[in-house]
Enzyme design. Structure first.
Site, PDB file in Angstrom:
ATOM      1  N   GLU A  74      11.155  19.471   6.000  1.00 32.09           N
ATOM      2  CA  GLU A  74      10.106  18.450   6.143  1.00 32.09           C
ATOM      3  C   GLU A  74      10.687  17.199   6.785  1.00 32.09           C
ATOM      4  O   GLU A  74      11.905  17.001   6.823  1.00 32.09           O
ATOM      5  CB  GLU A  74       9.560  18.052   4.761  1.00 32.09           C
ATOM      6  N   SER A 110       2.411  12.944   6.787  1.00 27.17           N
ATOM      7  CA  SER A 110       3.460  12.088   7.347  1.00 27.17           C
ATOM      8  C   SER A 110       3.564  12.159   8.870  1.00 27.17           C
ATOM      9  O   SER A 110       3.157  13.128   9.497  1.00 27.17           O
ATOM     10  CB  SER A 110       4.808  12.469   6.732  1.00 27.17           C
ATOM     11  N   TRP A 112      -0.523   5.559  -6.002  1.00 30.51           N
ATOM     12  CA  TRP A 112       0.541   6.475  -5.572  1.00 30.51           C
ATOM     13  C   TRP A 112       1.081   6.186  -4.173  1.00 30.51           C
ATOM     14  O   TRP A 112       0.320   5.911  -3.244  1.00 30.51           O
ATOM     15  CB  TRP A 112      -0.013   7.903  -5.585  1.00 30.51           C
ATOM     16  N   MET A 113       2.406   6.346  -4.034  1.00 27.54           N
ATOM     17  CA  MET A 113       3.049   6.330  -2.712  1.00 27.54           C
ATOM     18  C   MET A 113       4.079   7.454  -2.647  1.00 27.54           C
ATOM     19  O   MET A 113       4.804   7.668  -3.614  1.00 27.54           O
ATOM     20  CB  MET A 113       3.756   4.988  -2.476  1.00 27.54           C
ATOM     21  N   ASN A 114       4.144   8.165  -1.486  1.00 24.09           N
ATOM     22  CA  ASN A 114       5.339   8.975  -1.224  1.00 24.09           C
ATOM     23  C   ASN A 114       5.930   8.601   0.132  1.00 24.09           C
ATOM     24  O   ASN A 114       6.190   7.404   0.354  1.00 24.09           O
ATOM     25  CB  ASN A 114       5.160  10.485  -1.487  1.00 24.09           C
ATOM     26  N   ASP A 115       6.177   9.512   1.032  1.00 24.96           N
ATOM     27  CA  ASP A 115       7.021   9.264   2.215  1.00 24.96           C
ATOM     28  C   ASP A 115       6.715   7.966   2.973  1.00 24.96           C
ATOM     29  O   ASP A 115       5.552   7.650   3.214  1.00 24.96           O
ATOM     30  CB  ASP A 115       6.825  10.375   3.262  1.00 24.96           C
ATOM     31  N   TRP A 124      10.477  15.192  -5.719  1.00 24.48           N
ATOM     32  CA  TRP A 124       9.277  15.966  -6.044  1.00 24.48           C
ATOM     33  C   TRP A 124       9.375  16.689  -7.392  1.00 24.48           C
ATOM     34  O   TRP A 124       8.361  17.103  -7.952  1.00 24.48           O
ATOM     35  CB  TRP A 124       8.963  16.980  -4.935  1.00 24.48           C
ATOM     36  N   ARG A 175       4.531  20.315  10.311  1.00 20.08           N
ATOM     37  CA  ARG A 175       4.139  18.926  10.053  1.00 20.08           C
ATOM     38  C   ARG A 175       5.243  17.889  10.272  1.00 20.08           C
ATOM     39  O   ARG A 175       6.368  18.205  10.562  1.00 20.08           O
ATOM     40  CB  ARG A 175       3.624  18.807   8.624  1.00 20.08           C
ATOM     41  N   ASP A 176       4.835  16.640  10.059  1.00 18.27           N
ATOM     42  CA  ASP A 176       5.695  15.457  10.014  1.00 18.27           C
ATOM     43  C   ASP A 176       6.329  15.123  11.371  1.00 18.27           C
ATOM     44  O   ASP A 176       7.565  15.043  11.502  1.00 18.27           O
ATOM     45  CB  ASP A 176       6.789  15.611   8.930  1.00 18.27           C
TER      46      ASP A 176
HETATM   47  C1  FRU Z   1       7.216  15.254   2.116  1.00 19.41           C
HETATM   48  C2  FRU Z   1       5.809  15.756   2.354  1.00 19.41           C
HETATM   49  C3  FRU Z   1       5.547  15.913   3.822  1.00 19.41           C
HETATM   50  C4  FRU Z   1       4.059  15.779   3.905  1.00 19.41           C
HETATM   51  C5  FRU Z   1       3.766  14.739   2.845  1.00 19.41           C
HETATM   52  C6  FRU Z   1       2.464  14.927   2.153  1.00 19.41           C
HETATM   53  O1  FRU Z   1       7.389  14.569   0.936  1.00 19.41           O
HETATM   54  O2  FRU Z   1       5.615  16.963   1.660  1.00 19.41           O
HETATM   55  O3  FRU Z   1       6.048  17.105   4.371  1.00 19.41           O
HETATM   56  O4  FRU Z   1       3.620  15.379   5.175  1.00 19.41           O
HETATM   57  O5  FRU Z   1       4.821  14.832   1.914  1.00 19.41           O
HETATM   58  O6  FRU Z   1       2.179  13.833   1.338  1.00 19.41           O
END
Ligand code: FRU
Length: 509
Positions: A231, A107, A47-50, A313, A179-180
């Site tokens: 975010e 993030s 898996w990968m996200n941000d 998402w 966050r972030d």
């Molecule tokens: C955005 C997010 C961020 C958070 C990260 C968690 O896609 O929800 O706010 O830091 O993903 O994986």
């Protein structure tokens, strides 16, 4: 283990070499599997996200990313790591940041602390400093202070990271979504500025040393889109005709213009303390369904390079890939463009995309009643960039299709002055109700010319219209690769120019 003789040693070494070869072979095979993007970064597995912590240092672009190394769905977050010398070819590196007693690693950003303000530098080595959110799931129910900001540093150009013993450096004041952190050097104030997403607004903090942070101001509780939580913000400046224009990116989920996640932006002024927008209407860096949580590289001077997570998402955890899940957008150069009295943010694929250019074909003055572009170039075989210029603003569309009757259509509709991408018959669509849809975006350009750049990969299309004023990114999953391309229009006008450029896979040299 006791080794008995040299024959055994030779045997062990041969076995190890064979295993290594098998592993490399398997990895290469993964990069070929169905729907695997061939010109976009995706991790070899899981898996990968941000995108996180992007920093340019000593000729290398670092890309970190939200990563679950144990599965192809979201889970305990680590920072995966990849590097590139040209923003196009990526090499995956060992995981940079692992969860610890303060939480998993959400993030954030990274900076090159050239003046060693943090004091982490040793023997003249510049520390790379990562600023990220520690997300602590184990605090128990009823708490809302489980997200705190922490830092880590590297003295070997991003290869290994040491978390600061004084973490967290910015404690949660009782805001559930806190966050972030995106950190930038503010030259006029000779200080670091952190842009932080704090539930439904942004909070700016500043610091002289990356370790101790003071609150400066808040922005946005009553401005912009609020269909979801705020975010992954980013604050940076861009030059425009001798002026400095500040841009604030804010991702929101849900509440995007075409459903689910998307990234809005504001243009305005920033005086080191407060961000003042020129206008308060909502604008999106990308109107498509699949560009989220994107931010810019640090330490690139006045050039601002953006990359986003090419997913949403709404369905990210269930898109039909198995070995890995999610890719990034193509990196994009950002620029300010003025339309009337309004400043807009425009995105274009980075010029480095040309490093994977194969054959190019140019077609001029094409009558496009129904023009078979595939036939003219000998069918689409993998990834391509297509640049189209129309000397008028008539409706026309571009269709990618396969023999199974699956298709994706991108186009311009003059009657409603909108661009669109229609993936309603694009192949595998049943994994999510609502995935099969036609999405739209406003045309902002007042000109009587239509300029389109399409970047096509096995599972995505990115549309940059009118020099990047309107952008749409969408993913899709055809059962067979798309190999046909048509350009159609109800009014049979002449397209001024089509430039077709075949792009080579970044995984096979
Ligand atoms: C955005 C997010 C961020 C958070 C990260 C968690 O896609 O929800 O706010 O830091 O993903 O994986």
């Amino acid at each position: 283990m006791k080794i008995r003789n040299s024959a055994t040693v030779v045997c062990i070494i041969t076995m190890q070499l064979f295993m290594g070869h098998l592993l490399a072979q398997t990895k290469r095979n993964f990069m070929n599997e169905q729907h695997r993007p061939q010109i976009h970064f995706s991790p070899a597995a899981h898996w990968m996200n941000d995108p996180n912590g992007m920093v340019f240092y000593k000729g290398v672009y670092h890309l970190f990313f939200q990563h679950n190394p144990g599965a192809s769905i979201w889970g305990p977050m680590h920072w995966g790591h990849a590097t590139s010398k040209d923003l196009i070819h990526w090499q995956e590196q060992p995981i940079a940041l692992y969860p610890d007693s303060l939480g998993t690693i959400f993030s954030g950003s990274a900076v090159a602390d050239i003046h060693n303000t943090s004091g982490f530098g040793r023997d003249g080595k510049v520390p790379l400093v990562a600023i990220f959110t520690h997300h602590n799931d184990h605090l128990g129910a009823g708490r809302n202070d489980f997200q705190n900001q922490s830092i880590a540093y590297s003295l070997d150009e991003g290869k290994s990271w040491t978390k600061y013993s004084g973490n967290p450096v910015l404690k949660n004041p009782g805001i559930k979504d806190f966050r972030d952190p995106k950190v930038m050097w503010h030259e006029a104030g000779k200080k670091w500025v952190m842009t932080l997403a704090t539930k439904d607004h942004i909070t700016f903090y500043s610091s002289k040393n990356l370790k101790s942070w003071q609150k400066e101001s808040e922005f946005g509780a009553a401005i912009g889109a609020h269909g979801g939580v705020w975010e992954c913000p980013d604050l940076f400046s861009l030059p425009y005709q001798g002026k400095t224009i500040w841009v604030l990116l804010v991702s929101i989920n849900p509440g995007g213009p075409n459903g689910g996640s998307a990234t809005q932006y504001f243009t305005g002024n920033f005086d080191g303390k407060t961000f003042t927008p020129f206008e308060t209407d909502t604008r999106w860096i990308d109107y498509g369904a699949d560009n989220y949580a994107g931010i810019t590289w640090s330490n690139t001077g006045s050039r601002k390079i953006f990359i986003g997570w090419m997913n949403n998402w709404q369905y990210a955890n269930i898109v039909p890939t198995e070995q890995w899940r999610s890719a990034n957008t193509i990196p994009r150069d950002l620029a300010i463009k003025k339309v009337g009295d309004h400043y807009y943010l425009a995105s274009q694929p980075v010029k480095e995309l040309s490093v994977i250019k194969e054959k190019t074909k140019v077609f001029e003055n094409i009558a496009i009643g129904n023009y078979d572009l595939g036939k003219s170039i000998g069918s689409l075989n993998g990834a391509a960039r297509i640049d189209i210029i129309a000397n008028q603003s008539e409706s026309f569309s571009f269709t990618l299709s396969n023999a199974a009757g699956e298709q994706v259509i991108a186009g311009y509709d003059k009657a409603i002055n909108q661009y669109y991408i229609d993936r309603s018959k694009s192949g595998k669509i049943d994994f999510e109700k609502g995935f099969a849809a036609k999405h739209t975006a406003p045309r902002l350009s007042p000109k009587n010319i239509t300029q389109l750049t399409l970047v096509i990969d096995d599972a995505s299309i990115e549309l940059f219209a009118d020099d990047g004023l309107t952008v749409m990114t969408e993913i899709f999953f055809p059962n067979k690769p798309y190999d046909q391309m048509h350009i159609q229009s109800a009014s049979n006008f002449l397209l001024k120019k089509i430039v077709y450029t075949e792009l080579k896979s970044i995984w096979h040299k």
